[in-house]
Enzyme design. Sequence first.
Site: not given
Ligand code: AOF
Ligand code: ZN
Length: 340
Positions: A67, A96, A105, A221
Site C-alpha cells: 500500500e 496491516c 498501512c 550424495d
Molecule cells: C500489508 N501489506 O504489503 C504486507 C503485509 O514487519 P513488517 O512491518 O514488514 O510486517 C510484516 C507483517 O505485515 C506480515 O507478517 C503480515 O502480517 C503483514 N504483511 N501487510 O499491509 C503488505 N507484506
Molecule cells: Zn502494511
Amino acid sequence: MQSFLYNDFICTCYMTDEQYIQRCLDLARLGEKYVAPNPMVGAVLVSADGRILAEGWHRQYGGPHAEVNCFADADRRGVTPGQIHGATLYVSLEPCSHYGKTPPCADLIVSKHPRRVVAGMLDPNPLVSGRGMDKVRSAGIEVTSGVMEDACRSLNKRFLCLMEKHRPYVILKWAQTRDGFIDGNGDKPLVISSPYTKQLVHKMRAENMSILVGANTVAKDHPGLRTTRWTGRHPLRIALDRHPEGKNYEGWLVYRDNTDWSFVLDDLARRGIHSVLVEGGATVLNHIIATGLYDEVHIEVSEKCIFHGVSAPKWDFPSHLAKNLYIEQYEESTLYIFGA
Ligand code: AOF
Ligand code: ZN
C-alpha cells in the site's frame, strides 16, 4: 469501468473486483524472491471510472508494504487527493494495523481516504486479523474482503501455514524408478532426474526458505543443495543427523535428534522459517509421512527399472492430498504432485 479509444470509437470496458485483485496478485508475485517469510502482497489504486491510477507491491523483506509503495506511485504520477477520495484501493491482503518494521498501512489508508478498500483476504497474523479492515471501516471508508480468496491463499500458502498452523509449509520431494526404487544398492547415488527436471528442483529450492536431508543422503550424495540452475536465493540447509561429528556442516542447521519431526518444525517456526523442502532420503521421508505433518508431495517417476535397491516411500497419503493430484508428463519421466 475503463474507457479507451479504439479506431476513433470510445470503448468502455467494465472491470470487476476480481480482475483488479488478479492484477494485485500478479504484482505481488514480483516480490517472490525477496519478501520471505513475509507474504507477497500487491495493491492497485483505481479511479471512479475504472482507470488504474497507481500500483505497488511489497518488494523486500523489512521494506515498505504494498500500500505504501502504491501511494508513493500515485504521488509520482501526480494523482491528486481529490482523485484518491473517489478511488478504490485494491490489495491482495488486508492492510496491516500494527507497528512492525513499518508503520500500519491501515493508518496510511485512513489518512489518504479512498472511497473504498477491497482486500483479497484477511491477514491471519494475530497482530492484524481483521483489525486492519476494522480501522479502515471505522474511518467511514467502504470495505469489502474475500475477493479471489482461494487464489490469494494459494499465493501465500507458506506464510499462511506459519501463521495458522505455527509450523513451516512442508514439501516432500523424491525421484523414483518405474519399479519403485529411490536409490540403488551401490556406493554411487542413482541418477533418476533428467537435466530438465533437475532444473525444476532448483526452481523449488528458490521458492522455499529451507531444504532438509537426512544423514544417509549427506554421507552418500555429499549434496551441495544450492540453487545453481535457477535464479534466487540458496535456501538454508538442514540435516537430521545423530552423528554430525566429523562432517563438514559449516553454514548448515543440524538436528541431532532425528526422531521428533514436530520438534524440528516447532524450532524452524521459532526461527521464522516458513517453508521446508525435504529432499530425502527414504528414512527421513518415511518418518515424516508417518507423522502426517507435511503439505505437498512431488514425485518424479522415471522410465527406468533397476529391479533391486532402496524402496521409495509408499504413496500412502491422506485423502485431502490423494484427491488433489496433478500430473505433468516430461520426455523421460512423469511428475506426480499431491496437494499443491
Ligand atoms: C500489508 N501489506 O504489503 C504486507 C503485509 O514487519 P513488517 O512491518 O514488514 O510486517 C510484516 C507483517 O505485515 C506480515 O507478517 C503480515 O502480517 C503483514 N504483511 N501487510 O499491509 C503488505 N507484506
Ligand atoms: Zn502494511
